[in-house]
Design a protein around this motif. Structure first.
Motif, PDB file in Angstrom:
ATOM      1  N   ALA A  10     -73.173 -56.062   2.129  1.00  0.00           N
ATOM      2  CA  ALA A  10     -73.801 -56.665   0.947  1.00  0.00           C
ATOM      3  C   ALA A  10     -75.189 -57.204   1.276  1.00  0.00           C
ATOM      4  CB  ALA A  10     -72.911 -57.778   0.397  1.00  0.00           C
ATOM      5  N   LEU A  11     -75.308 -57.911   2.408  1.00  0.00           N
ATOM      6  CA  LEU A  11     -76.612 -58.443   2.795  1.00  0.00           C
ATOM      7  C   LEU A  11     -77.573 -57.312   3.132  1.00  0.00           C
ATOM      8  CD1 LEU A  11     -78.521 -60.750   3.384  1.00  0.00           C
ATOM      9  CD2 LEU A  11     -77.498 -60.949   5.669  1.00  0.00           C
ATOM     10  N   ALA A  12     -77.079 -56.267   3.800  1.00  0.00           N
ATOM     11  CA  ALA A  12     -77.935 -55.130   4.133  1.00  0.00           C
ATOM     12  C   ALA A  12     -78.493 -54.475   2.871  1.00  0.00           C
ATOM     13  CB  ALA A  12     -77.144 -54.113   4.958  1.00  0.00           C
ATOM     14  N   VAL A  13     -77.660 -54.302   1.864  1.00  0.00           N
ATOM     15  CA  VAL A  13     -78.115 -53.711   0.599  1.00  0.00           C
ATOM     16  C   VAL A  13     -79.207 -54.576  -0.039  1.00  0.00           C
ATOM     17  CG1 VAL A  13     -77.406 -53.214  -1.787  1.00  0.00           C
ATOM     18  CG2 VAL A  13     -75.996 -52.426   0.127  1.00  0.00           C
ATOM     19  N   LYS A  14     -79.009 -55.877  -0.021  1.00  0.00           N
ATOM     20  CA  LYS A  14     -80.016 -56.788  -0.575  1.00  0.00           C
ATOM     21  C   LYS A  14     -81.333 -56.675   0.187  1.00  0.00           C
ATOM     22  CE  LYS A  14     -79.960 -59.445  -3.362  1.00  0.00           C
ATOM     23  NZ  LYS A  14     -80.486 -59.447  -4.749  1.00  0.00           N
ATOM     24  N   LEU A  15     -81.259 -56.658   1.519  1.00  0.00           N
ATOM     25  CA  LEU A  15     -82.471 -56.581   2.339  1.00  0.00           C
ATOM     26  C   LEU A  15     -83.215 -55.268   2.106  1.00  0.00           C
ATOM     27  CD1 LEU A  15     -81.018 -58.054   5.646  1.00  0.00           C
ATOM     28  CD2 LEU A  15     -82.771 -59.128   4.210  1.00  0.00           C
ATOM     29  N   ILE A  16     -82.469 -54.179   2.059  1.00  0.00           N
ATOM     30  CA  ILE A  16     -83.103 -52.875   1.826  1.00  0.00           C
ATOM     31  C   ILE A  16     -83.763 -52.848   0.447  1.00  0.00           C
ATOM     32  CG2 ILE A  16     -82.612 -50.417   1.475  1.00  0.00           C
ATOM     33  CD1 ILE A  16     -80.443 -50.731   3.677  1.00  0.00           C
ATOM     34  N   GLY A  17     -83.095 -53.447  -0.539  1.00  0.00           N
ATOM     35  CA  GLY A  17     -83.675 -53.513  -1.877  1.00  0.00           C
ATOM     36  C   GLY A  17     -84.958 -54.321  -1.930  1.00  0.00           C
ATOM     37  N   LEU A  18     -85.114 -55.246  -0.989  1.00  0.00           N
ATOM     38  CA  LEU A  18     -86.330 -56.065  -0.922  1.00  0.00           C
ATOM     39  C   LEU A  18     -87.408 -55.435  -0.048  1.00  0.00           C
ATOM     40  CD1 LEU A  18     -84.681 -59.596  -0.562  1.00  0.00           C
ATOM     41  CD2 LEU A  18     -85.840 -58.682  -2.577  1.00  0.00           C
ATOM     42  N   GLY A  19     -87.146 -54.232   0.462  1.00  0.00           N
ATOM     43  CA  GLY A  19     -88.150 -53.521   1.251  1.00  0.00           C
ATOM     44  C   GLY A  19     -88.033 -53.705   2.749  1.00  0.00           C
ATOM     45  N   HIS A  20     -86.987 -54.351   3.222  1.00  0.00           N
ATOM     46  CA  HIS A  20     -86.781 -54.542   4.654  1.00  0.00           C
ATOM     47  C   HIS A  20     -85.925 -53.405   5.219  1.00  0.00           C
ATOM     48  CE1 HIS A  20     -88.503 -58.500   4.196  1.00  0.00           C
ATOM     49  NE2 HIS A  20     -87.561 -58.850   3.332  1.00  0.00           N
ATOM     50  N   GLU A  21     -85.834 -53.364   6.527  1.00  0.00           N
ATOM     51  CA  GLU A  21     -84.921 -52.439   7.195  1.00  0.00           C
ATOM     52  C   GLU A  21     -83.667 -53.204   7.594  1.00  0.00           C
ATOM     53  OE1 GLU A  21     -86.649 -49.468  10.073  1.00  0.00           O
ATOM     54  OE2 GLU A  21     -88.302 -50.930  10.005  1.00  0.00           O
ATOM     55  N   ALA A  22     -82.525 -52.558   7.449  1.00  0.00           N
ATOM     56  CA  ALA A  22     -81.264 -53.180   7.847  1.00  0.00           C
ATOM     57  C   ALA A  22     -80.327 -52.110   8.364  1.00  0.00           C
ATOM     58  CB  ALA A  22     -80.619 -53.916   6.670  1.00  0.00           C
ATOM     59  N   VAL A  23     -79.626 -52.419   9.438  1.00  0.00           N
ATOM     60  CA  VAL A  23     -78.654 -51.511  10.027  1.00  0.00           C
ATOM     61  C   VAL A  23     -77.442 -52.331  10.444  1.00  0.00           C
ATOM     62  CG1 VAL A  23     -79.727 -51.708  12.306  1.00  0.00           C
ATOM     63  CG2 VAL A  23     -78.272 -49.744  11.804  1.00  0.00           C
ATOM     64  N   VAL A  24     -76.259 -51.734  10.319  1.00  0.00           N
ATOM     65  CA  VAL A  24     -75.016 -52.434  10.639  1.00  0.00           C
ATOM     66  C   VAL A  24     -74.376 -51.818  11.875  1.00  0.00           C
ATOM     67  CG1 VAL A  24     -72.665 -52.932   9.868  1.00  0.00           C
ATOM     68  CG2 VAL A  24     -74.568 -53.177   8.275  1.00  0.00           C
ATOM     69  N   CYS A  25     -74.001 -52.677  12.843  1.00  0.00           N
ATOM     70  CA  CYS A  25     -73.223 -52.270  14.011  1.00  0.00           C
ATOM     71  C   CYS A  25     -71.780 -52.692  13.768  1.00  0.00           C
ATOM     72  CB  CYS A  25     -73.742 -52.947  15.275  1.00  0.00           C
ATOM     73  SG  CYS A  25     -75.430 -52.525  15.701  1.00  0.00           S
ATOM     74  N   THR A  26     -70.885 -51.726  13.696  1.00  0.00           N
ATOM     75  CA  THR A  26     -69.489 -52.012  13.391  1.00  0.00           C
ATOM     76  C   THR A  26     -68.619 -50.916  13.981  1.00  0.00           C
ATOM     77  OG1 THR A  26     -67.987 -52.572  11.550  1.00  0.00           O
ATOM     78  CG2 THR A  26     -69.446 -50.717  11.209  1.00  0.00           C
ATOM     79  N   PRO A  27     -67.347 -51.180  14.221  1.00  0.00           N
ATOM     80  CA  PRO A  27     -66.480 -50.113  14.711  1.00  0.00           C
ATOM     81  C   PRO A  27     -66.402 -48.969  13.705  1.00  0.00           C
ATOM     82  CG  PRO A  27     -65.232 -52.100  14.182  1.00  0.00           C
ATOM     83  CD  PRO A  27     -66.662 -52.473  14.163  1.00  0.00           C
ATOM     84  N   PRO A  28     -66.275 -47.724  14.187  1.00  0.00           N
ATOM     85  CA  PRO A  28     -66.373 -46.553  13.299  1.00  0.00           C
ATOM     86  C   PRO A  28     -65.058 -46.155  12.643  1.00  0.00           C
ATOM     87  CG  PRO A  28     -66.265 -45.829  15.575  1.00  0.00           C
ATOM     88  CD  PRO A  28     -66.255 -47.332  15.613  1.00  0.00           C
ATOM     89  N   ASP A  29     -64.325 -47.111  12.070  1.00  0.00           N
ATOM     90  CA  ASP A  29     -63.150 -46.748  11.271  1.00  0.00           C
ATOM     91  C   ASP A  29     -63.595 -45.922  10.071  1.00  0.00           C
ATOM     92  OD1 ASP A  29     -60.524 -48.575  12.025  1.00  0.00           O
ATOM     93  OD2 ASP A  29     -62.410 -49.480  12.669  1.00  0.00           O
ATOM     94  N   ASP A  30     -62.780 -44.988   9.657  1.00  0.00           N
ATOM     95  CA  ASP A  30     -63.171 -44.074   8.593  1.00  0.00           C
ATOM     96  C   ASP A  30     -63.582 -44.813   7.324  1.00  0.00           C
ATOM     97  OD1 ASP A  30     -62.644 -41.945  10.256  1.00  0.00           O
ATOM     98  OD2 ASP A  30     -60.679 -41.489   9.392  1.00  0.00           O
ATOM     99  N   ASP A  31     -62.805 -45.851   6.946  1.00  0.00           N
ATOM    100  CA  ASP A  31     -63.142 -46.553   5.712  1.00  0.00           C
ATOM    101  C   ASP A  31     -64.405 -47.388   5.851  1.00  0.00           C
ATOM    102  OD1 ASP A  31     -61.518 -47.953   7.491  1.00  0.00           O
ATOM    103  OD2 ASP A  31     -60.613 -49.210   5.957  1.00  0.00           O
TER     104      ASP A  31
END
Length: 414
Positions: free
Chosen positions: A19-40
């Protein structure tokens, strides 16, 4: 600004970061998430257009592996040696993922999830010389005199101690015993100095609490300068599946039953069946969320409908009541939908959210983690009353939807 959002945990840890990443990208920033690669997890981030850097072993795979090792003891806490073995691996893999995600242009790392993953992410921020923000999605994991800490394997809380501040001091020492050596081992391999107080180092003296202040207020009585941003809510405009819409349109609002990421909890065996029968006893239909527990319909009657991944924001608003495990995200979604809740808490913060729902007068906190037909029938009788339903609608209007905007503003000011 380039922000790396790091976690290792359940869907409830990942979705707020998305949710925060989507907000940041919408404001023109870059955002990337590091998380375990579960399918969902991968599917969620792909759906909302947020880049993913996979971190470590998929959570479901890890849980299954632990369960095989524990055998008949599944559901009990891990032995200390096993916990430290997994912590050692988690610190290293999260560090590597955050380093890769930040690259040469990273500005800040926002970290949460299991403590070893947060340790690895904090070390990566140190190595890169960039900012670090620690975030929690419930107040119960932050030191305060208002509640007790959770015990760790091999380090039960002292018997007879009732002073919560003393218990949190014990927790500080426990963090050193359980994770300190593992953390320092890794830091030595990457050329970073040792840390004396691992908890303080990861949490900092100004952690963020991304929880709604109505549902989960910060109680104070702490040395920490906690910043409560409000919950980080991921907007969901996906339509409901046609079959589900047809089911909802065909009768009165149903009861939703689902236990989220509580996949291997033995206590949930038969819970779906009992919840369905409890709802039927009140003349209610049921929507059954399969979740990680893989709940299934136990007969072919047409008063029940099973769903997998679905837009809960839209679905909950069309239900009469929500029966769930009490995760922070599900509790927030059900509260925003204005629907009364029955919370059957299983682990960690879930008893807290069950208690909060009861205190707010918008639901029932199930006593214990093992639901029965009788207990669920009684709980549904309470939450399906006109009075509780009206109270749930009233409280829904007080839940803020500005948490990601607040957090994005704070990050921009760093």
């Amino acid at each position: 600004m380039r922000v790396v959002l790091s976690t290792y945990g359940s869907r409830g840890d990942l979705e707020p970061l998305a949710a925060l990443a989507v907000k940041l990208i919408g404001l023109g920033h870059e955002a990337v998430v590091c998380t375990p690669p579960d399918d969902d997890f991968v599917s969620l981030l792909e759906r909302v257009g947020v880049p993913l850097v996979p971190a470590g072993q998929p959570v479901k795979e890890m849980i299954a592996e632990v369960s095989r090792k524990q055998g008949p003891n599944v559901g009990r806490r891990l032995p200390l040696e096993e916990l430290q073995f997994r912590a050692r691996r988690m610190v290293a893999t999260q560090y590597e993922a955050v380093m890769a995600a930040a690259g040469a242009d990273g500005d800040v790392v926002v970290g949460t999830g299991l403590m070893p993953a947060a340790c690895g992410a904090r070390s990566a921020a140190d190595q890169l010389g960039i900012g670090w923000v620690s975030v929690r999605f419930q107040p119960t994991t932050l030191p305060t005199g208002a509640h007790r800490p959770y015990p760790y394997p091999g380090r039960p809380l002292p018997e007879g101690e009732t002073d919560n501040h003393q218990l949190w001091e014990y927790d500080r020492q426990t963090m050193k015993v359980v994770f300190g050596g593992v953390f320092d081992e890794h830091r030595a391999t990457v050329g970073l100095p040792m840390v004396d107080d691992v908890r303080a180092y990861v949490f900092t003296d100004r952690p963020w609490l991304a929880a709604d202040p109505v549902i989960a207020p910060w109680p104070g009585d702490s040395d920490l300068d906690v910043v409560q941003t409000g919950a980080w809510i991921l907007p969901d405009d996906r339509p409901l599946p046609p079959g589900l819409v047809e089911f909802l349109d065909a009768g009165e609002p149903p009861v939703y039953v689902g236990f989220g990421s509580m996949g291997l909890q033995q206590n949930l065996t038969g819970a779906g069946r009992d919840a369905i029968e409890a709802a039927r006893s009140h003349g209610r239909r049921v929507v059954l969320g399969s979740g990680w527990a893989a709940l299934e319909l136990h007969d072919d009657q047409d008063d029940c409908f099973a769903v997998g991944e679905v837009n809960q924001q839209t679905l909950f608003a069309r239900c009469a009541a929500i029966v769930h495990h009490g995760g922070a995200g599900t509790t927030t979604t059900a509260t925003r939908a204005g629907r009364p809740q029955v919370i059957v808490p299983q682990v960690v913060d879930q008893p807290y959210f069950a208690g909060r729902v009861a205190e707010l007068g918008i639901g029932v906190a199930h006593e214990g983690s093992v639901p029965t037909l009788e207990s669920l029938t009684t709980a549904l009788r309470t939450v399906l009353s006109p009075e509780l339903s009206a109270r749930a609608r009233e409280v829904a209007g007080s839940v803020s939807e500005q948490g990601t905007s607040v957090a994005a503003g704070l990050l921009s000011a760093l």
